[in-house]
Design a protein around this motif. Sequence first.
Motif, PDB file in Angstrom:
ATOM      1  N   THR A 175      20.070  -7.562  -4.003  1.00  0.00           N
ATOM      2  CA  THR A 175      19.182  -6.582  -3.494  1.00  0.00           C
ATOM      3  C   THR A 175      17.742  -6.552  -4.055  1.00  0.00           C
ATOM      4  O   THR A 175      17.558  -6.953  -5.211  1.00  0.00           O
ATOM      5  CB  THR A 175      19.732  -5.319  -2.900  1.00  0.00           C
ATOM      6  OG1 THR A 175      19.804  -4.561  -4.278  1.00  0.00           O
ATOM      7  CG2 THR A 175      21.089  -5.484  -2.314  1.00  0.00           C
ATOM      8  N   TYR A 227      12.134  -9.278   0.760  1.00  0.00           N
ATOM      9  CA  TYR A 227      13.238  -8.501   1.304  1.00  0.00           C
ATOM     10  C   TYR A 227      12.942  -7.860   2.718  1.00  0.00           C
ATOM     11  O   TYR A 227      13.404  -6.853   2.912  1.00  0.00           O
ATOM     12  CB  TYR A 227      13.716  -7.485   0.204  1.00  0.00           C
ATOM     13  CG  TYR A 227      13.927  -8.073  -1.225  1.00  0.00           C
ATOM     14  CD1 TYR A 227      15.177  -8.782  -1.444  1.00  0.00           C
ATOM     15  CD2 TYR A 227      13.042  -8.097  -2.277  1.00  0.00           C
ATOM     16  CE1 TYR A 227      15.215  -9.424  -2.609  1.00  0.00           C
ATOM     17  CE2 TYR A 227      13.139  -8.530  -3.457  1.00  0.00           C
ATOM     18  CZ  TYR A 227      14.346  -9.524  -3.619  1.00  0.00           C
ATOM     19  OH  TYR A 227      14.512  -9.974  -4.865  1.00  0.00           O
ATOM     20  N   GLY A 228      12.474  -8.632   3.317  1.00  0.00           N
ATOM     21  CA  GLY A 228      12.246  -7.923   4.748  1.00  0.00           C
ATOM     22  C   GLY A 228      10.922  -8.659   5.520  1.00  0.00           C
ATOM     23  O   GLY A 228      10.141  -9.538   5.120  1.00  0.00           O
ATOM     24  N   ASN A 229      10.282  -7.402   6.352  1.00  0.00           N
ATOM     25  CA  ASN A 229       8.961  -7.993   6.836  1.00  0.00           C
ATOM     26  C   ASN A 229       7.800  -7.548   6.010  1.00  0.00           C
ATOM     27  O   ASN A 229       7.938  -7.380   4.702  1.00  0.00           O
ATOM     28  CB  ASN A 229       8.820  -7.187   8.314  1.00  0.00           C
ATOM     29  CG  ASN A 229       8.939  -5.667   8.281  1.00  0.00           C
ATOM     30  OD1 ASN A 229       8.754  -5.265   7.159  1.00  0.00           O
ATOM     31  ND2 ASN A 229       9.122  -5.130   9.312  1.00  0.00           N
ATOM     32  N   ASN A 262       8.402  -4.194   4.015  1.00  0.00           N
ATOM     33  CA  ASN A 262       9.195  -4.319   3.033  1.00  0.00           C
ATOM     34  C   ASN A 262       8.688  -5.052   1.918  1.00  0.00           C
ATOM     35  O   ASN A 262       8.853  -4.636   0.667  1.00  0.00           O
ATOM     36  CB  ASN A 262      10.535  -5.089   3.315  1.00  0.00           C
ATOM     37  CG  ASN A 262      11.328  -4.455   4.608  1.00  0.00           C
ATOM     38  OD1 ASN A 262      11.218  -4.941   5.687  1.00  0.00           O
ATOM     39  ND2 ASN A 262      11.940  -3.375   4.387  1.00  0.00           N
ATOM     40  N   THR A 313       8.427  -3.900  -1.983  1.00  0.00           N
ATOM     41  CA  THR A 313       8.525  -4.436  -3.137  1.00  0.00           C
ATOM     42  C   THR A 313       7.508  -4.491  -3.922  1.00  0.00           C
ATOM     43  O   THR A 313       7.731  -4.412  -5.124  1.00  0.00           O
ATOM     44  CB  THR A 313       8.945  -5.903  -2.508  1.00  0.00           C
ATOM     45  OG1 THR A 313      10.298  -5.756  -1.648  1.00  0.00           O
ATOM     46  CG2 THR A 313       9.483  -6.763  -3.806  1.00  0.00           C
ATOM     47  N   LYS A 317       2.899 -11.230   5.133  1.00  0.00           N
ATOM     48  CA  LYS A 317       3.431 -10.867   4.201  1.00  0.00           C
ATOM     49  C   LYS A 317       2.518 -10.776   2.936  1.00  0.00           C
ATOM     50  O   LYS A 317       2.359 -10.054   2.220  1.00  0.00           O
ATOM     51  CB  LYS A 317       4.761 -11.682   3.871  1.00  0.00           C
ATOM     52  CG  LYS A 317       5.851 -11.296   4.802  1.00  0.00           C
ATOM     53  CD  LYS A 317       7.041 -12.248   4.271  1.00  0.00           C
ATOM     54  CE  LYS A 317       8.428 -11.741   4.944  1.00  0.00           C
ATOM     55  NZ  LYS A 317       9.410 -12.256   4.383  1.00  0.00           N
TER      56      LYS A 317
END
Length: 306
Positions: free
Chosen positions: A72, A100-102, A105, A109, A149
């Motif tokens: 994670t 770890y996501g869109n 996220n 991060t 991103k």
Amino acid sequence: MVNASNRASRTPAGQLRELLTAAPSRGPLLAPGAYDALSARLVADAGFDCVYMTGFGTTASLIGQPDIGLLTATEMADNARRIAAAIGDTPLIADADTGYGNALNVARTVETYERAGVAGIQLEDQVMPKRCGHMAGKQVIPTSEMTGKIRAACDARRDPDTVIIARTDAVATDGVDAALERARAFRDAGADVLFVEAPTGEADVEKIADTLAAGTPLLFNWAEGGKTPPLPLSRLRELGFALVLYPIGTLLAATAGVRSLLSALRRDGTPAAALNDSQSVSLPGFEEFTDLVGLPAAREREARYT
């Protein structure tokens, strides 16, 4: 090498940017991989100007599993925090997988990694759960999603010197030309360093360098035993690479050393043979190791309060 006396006046992220800027004249910045605080400390103590936190090695050391997207964001950031604390002002580049996501996220991060002390953050365009860049079965997200991103990562930085490294794994899925097109889009979105993962021939490495190296720092992943040809450092300098990762050499060396020790212990009932075998891995003595991890300094601090 960066003069240690000058480091205190710059953040680790500022140091990293300066090292990357100097690469055309001084040669590529070398970043050996570290999988925990001890291996990172060994890299820094060996005199390297930065450390790379490998996701492959972090996964192997924390849970004994392959790099297939099992960790994670919290586990990765916690490891980065411990490593950054162990190496002081030496810049740390850390693998952040897909973020770890869109895009939201990814922004979180970046904020978390910065608070952990990371100077350079590597993000990739794989579908989650991702795989090690030198494994089969990878998939990539649309270019437009990845550029979003990257923009989110750049906007989330609190330290403007934090380096955003954009990696594409599209060589394996769509070929080199498609990967180059993605890398150009990542640069336009604000990426500071471009990383085209796992080209399988020297001609492809040359094409990547010829297309991208001018004007943007370019990363070469010297993955030990991976799909990319192990080019000499002199050739990488000629091609204009600014940053070279050696991601898992320390992990492989540690594995070999532990295996050798355990083999001797299982065979003889004691580790004496491994400790005294000049032909095997040279093991540090107990005092040498405790000195390495800072016992004398800890004793000095302890004496001030007792």
